[in-house]
Design a protein around this motif. Structure first.
Motif, PDB file in Angstrom:
ATOM      1  N   PRO A 127      86.101  70.304 101.984  1.00 20.88           N
ATOM      2  CA  PRO A 127      84.748  70.034 102.216  1.00 20.88           C
ATOM      3  C   PRO A 127      84.555  68.548 101.404  1.00 20.88           C
ATOM      4  O   PRO A 127      84.919  68.702 100.314  1.00 20.88           O
ATOM      5  CB  PRO A 127      83.729  71.018 101.973  1.00 20.88           C
ATOM      6  CG  PRO A 127      84.761  72.332 102.349  1.00 20.88           C
ATOM      7  CD  PRO A 127      86.034  72.032 101.759  1.00 20.88           C
ATOM      8  N   ARG A 128      83.897  67.630 101.966  1.00 25.20           N
ATOM      9  CA  ARG A 128      83.666  66.494 101.091  1.00 25.20           C
ATOM     10  C   ARG A 128      82.450  65.654 101.446  1.00 25.20           C
ATOM     11  O   ARG A 128      82.506  65.541 102.797  1.00 25.20           O
ATOM     12  CB  ARG A 128      84.943  65.527 101.476  1.00 25.20           C
ATOM     13  CG  ARG A 128      84.862  64.189 100.298  1.00 25.20           C
ATOM     14  CD  ARG A 128      85.950  63.458 100.616  1.00 25.20           C
ATOM     15  NE  ARG A 128      87.339  64.287 100.359  1.00 25.20           N
ATOM     16  CZ  ARG A 128      88.584  63.669 100.941  1.00 25.20           C
ATOM     17  NH1 ARG A 128      88.612  62.694 101.773  1.00 25.20           N
ATOM     18  NH2 ARG A 128      89.680  64.538 100.608  1.00 25.20           N
ATOM     19  N   MET A 129      81.505  65.544 100.728  1.00 23.39           N
ATOM     20  CA  MET A 129      80.269  64.721 101.299  1.00 23.39           C
ATOM     21  C   MET A 129      79.423  64.942 102.193  1.00 23.39           C
ATOM     22  O   MET A 129      79.276  64.335 103.187  1.00 23.39           O
ATOM     23  CB  MET A 129      80.620  63.218 100.959  1.00 23.39           C
ATOM     24  CG  MET A 129      81.054  62.611  99.682  1.00 23.39           C
ATOM     25  SD  MET A 129      81.462  60.751  99.722  1.00 23.39           S
ATOM     26  CE  MET A 129      79.959  60.127 100.242  1.00 23.39           C
ATOM     27  N   GLY A 130      79.460  66.414 102.433  1.00 30.74           N
ATOM     28  CA  GLY A 130      78.810  66.752 103.723  1.00 30.74           C
ATOM     29  C   GLY A 130      79.522  66.995 104.810  1.00 30.74           C
ATOM     30  O   GLY A 130      79.210  67.411 105.955  1.00 30.74           O
TER      31      GLY A 130
END
Length: 666
Positions: A127-130
């Motif tokens: 997961p990354r920045m939403g």
């Protein structure tokens, strides 16, 4: 073990042949398998030179654990968007409708019948920045398919229905000077007076718009049109988006000033820009425009030409997984290659700084001013290019795409005829011969080939329009009736198979594979819209053969785009360029006589910037060349015959008289 992609002709698909993912090519068999297993489709769309496609492949598709999840819960289909632009177009519309964004890699989850219910682009491994991770997404969609299938099917039905019902901008208007002037005003409102181009970063080369502006200036004498075109061409050619050592343009600039490119080099960009810079030189005499045109043509012939005479699709943005590493420099590297004195001189000339203009202290090469010592620059350039050749090189997507090769044929034929270089015309002849011999099967075009093996994908509208355009330019450069005849046959197929009773044109043929909707896009993207490309070829064919039928269809196509030209000209540059030719005439020039006797008349004719001008030079009554029919010598001397809009003037033998006859604006 290699998967099913091992037998593909697409270099992009072949990049994935060793993935642990059990990929399918797009096929009826793949959808039948999804129905048999009662699982959704996972559709992944990209292309060989796409940086983030490579990233997602390395992070996810080469990961055995991720691949196992994909194989367990989905039938996974991999599509090359350049080989199947029809599939890409339909699912990109869905992606943009669902997310508000689009791009590649494109990731689509669909029912076994191909109806999309969840779309996105790149998904990271964590997961990354939403953004959810790709494994999370796989698990969530699979669970939803098992537990809430009705909801997903309802979403897919709603999306598909809205796509098929979409009307977009009302089409239809009157062709004339007014809408074309309005389009120029609209462009001026987004023009970047400081750095050239239109709008902000990222900046893509506005090739079709530049052709429109050059034609508008030639027809009307409007200085602002020419100023916007010339400023943009100068800025692009002097920045880092242009390869100052080897020639050729990268795909786009990530900044306003054309300093840092996305480093992939596409055939279509370079073909379109080659033609623009040739036409700019013809119109202004710009030494920079001529140099860039020549260097770009040489780039096509040296770096993209295939052994069988076609042109490869692209050079990758990456080298060994690092974007741009082949092309960037720091001051120490310059000094190592050139020595301290020349290295410092080159660093200043090429804007290579200690801080760097790219990443990690490296700089792209810019040439913001012409070098005062041309011989020194030529020596420096050659030594740097030789040294760069020892670095690892970007991968080559060596598939031959019909439409893009058609653009290259047109550009090289134009460049050869206008610049007087037969090698460019010869290269265009070789490419045209390959396409007609290999890509044309039972009168129908195929989209691609690779290493002499033609692909299965059917040609789309842009393939017919762009190849016909190239063949017509080649006919003008050679006075060989073969190219005119082949273009006419392609246009006949396009008229019979791609149009409807309402006078509009679809991007796929009426007997092509049925997708969730039949794609029809009147707007330009990186290349001219299929309908606009067809209109341009129809108009040229009409001017070369006096066919009113072909002109009438061209007029009808362009008339549908008038609202786009007036309000959104950046999306309708090629339609506007064709409209300029319609309003201007276009001029039709036949030059007859022996080669030496007609040379100056031919030079004057080809130096005219009249929009849509067609020129053929040869012997009177030459077989297969309608424009030369019934055009005798004038008192035994070479002569030029000028017609405009099916009205002809008296023939002339004096070059100055011909120049006056071709004057477009007051």
């Amino acid at each position: 073990m290699p998967n099913r992609l091992a037998d593909a002709t697409s270099p992009y698909l072949l990049q994935h042949k060793d993935n642990p993912v059990e990929w399918w090519e797009w096929s009826a068999e793949a959808f039948a398998e999804a129905r048999r297993r009662d699982v959704p489709i996972l559709l992944s769309v990209g292309y060989a030179a796409c940086h983030w496609c490579h990233v997602m492949a390395h992070e996810s598709f080469e990961n055995a654990e991720v691949a196992a999840a994909m194989n367990a819960d989905y039938v996974c289909i991999k599509v090359d968007r350049e080989e199947r632009p029809d599939i890409d177009s339909v699912y990109m519309e869905a992606t943009q409708a669902m997310t508000g964004n689009g791009g590649w890699p494109m990731t689509v989850f669909a029912t076994p019948d191909g109806a999309p219910f969840f779309c996105g682009t790149y998904f990271p491994p964590q997961p990354r920045m939403g953004i959810p991770s790709f494994p999370q997404l796989l698990a969530a969609v699979a669970e939803a398919w098992r537990e809430r299938r009705g909801e997903l099917e309802s979403v897919s039905a709603d999306v598909t229905g809205k796509l098929n019902a979409a009307d977009g901008l009302p089409l239809g208007g009157e062709i004339g000077p007014g809408p074309l002037a309005a389009g120029v005003v609209a462009l001026a409102g987004t023009f970047d007076a400081t750095d050239g181009g239109f709008g902000g970063a990222p900046k893509f080369p506005p090739s079709m718009v530049l052709e429109y502006l050059l034609r508008h200036s030639a027809r009307t004498g409007d200085a602002d049109s020419l100023r916007m075109a010339e400023a943009t061409c100068d800025a692009m050619a002097r920045g880092g988006m242009y390869d100052q050592l080897a020639g050729g343009f990268a795909r786009y600039s990530v900044d306003n000033s054309w300093v840092v490119p996305h480093f992939e080099k596409m055939l279509y960009d370079n073909a379109l820009l080659l033609r623009v810079y040739v036409h700019l030189w013809r119109q202004t005499g710009s030494a920079l425009a001529r140099r860039v045109a020549v260097d770009t043509a040489e780039f096509l012939l040296r770096d993209l030409r295939t052994p069988d005479g076609g042109f490869s699709s692209a050079l990758d943005a990456d080298t060994d997984g690092v974007e741009g590493s082949t092309y960037v420099w720091n001051p120490t590297q310059l000094a190592d290659v050139l020595g301290a004195e020349d290295g410092a001189w080159a660093a200043e000339l090429l804007s290579v700084t200690a801080a760097g203009t790219f990443e990690a202290g490296f700089s792209t090469l810019q040439l913001r001013t012409d070098p005062s010592d041309v011989d020194r620059w030529n020596s420096v350039r050659q030594r740097l290019l030789t040294s760069r050749g020892t670095r690892p090189q970007p991968g080559l997507d060596d598939k031959v795409v019909t439409a893009w090769n058609g653009l290259a044929i047109a550009a090289l034929a134009d460049a050869g005829a206008i610049l007087g270089d037969q090698s460019y015309v010869d290269a265009a002849v070789a490419a045209a011969t390959l396409l007609l011999d290999l890509h044309l099967i039972d009168g129908r075009l195929r989209r691609t080939s690779r290493l002499g093996r033609v692909g299965r994908s059917a040609g789309i509208l842009e393939d017919y329009g762009d190849l016909a355009e190239g063949l017509l330019a080649l006919h003008q450069a050679t006075a060989d009736g073969r190219w005119l005849g082949a273009a006419g046959e392609l246009l006949d197929v396009a008229l019979a198979r791609f149009g409807d009773d309402a006078g509009s044109f679809f991007d796929t043929a009426d007997d092509a594979e049925q997708l969730v909707r039949r794609p029809q896009d009147p707007t330009d993207n990186a290349t001219p819209a299929g309908a606009s490309a067809l209109a341009g070829a129809l108009l040229s064919y009409s001017a070369l053969t006096a066919s009113t039928r072909h002109r009438e269809v061209a007029e009808a196509i362009v008339a549908r785009s008038i609202p786009l030209i007036e309000r959104y000209p950046r999306a309708a540059g090629w339609a506007a360029a064709v409209a300029e030719a319609l309003v201007a005439g276009p001029y039709e020039v036949a030059v007859v006589g022996e080669p030496t006797g007609r040379a100056e008349l031919e030079r004057v004719a080809r130096s005219s910037a009249a929009p849509g001008l067609v020129v053929v030079a040869g012997s009177p009554g030459q077989p297969g060349v309608p424009l030369l029919a019934d055009r005798p010598l004038l008192g035994g001397a070479a002569a030029a015959y000028v017609c405009r809009g099916f009205v002809c003037a008296a023939p002339v033998s004096d070059p100055d008289a011909l120049r006056a006859a071709l004057s477009v604006h007051p």
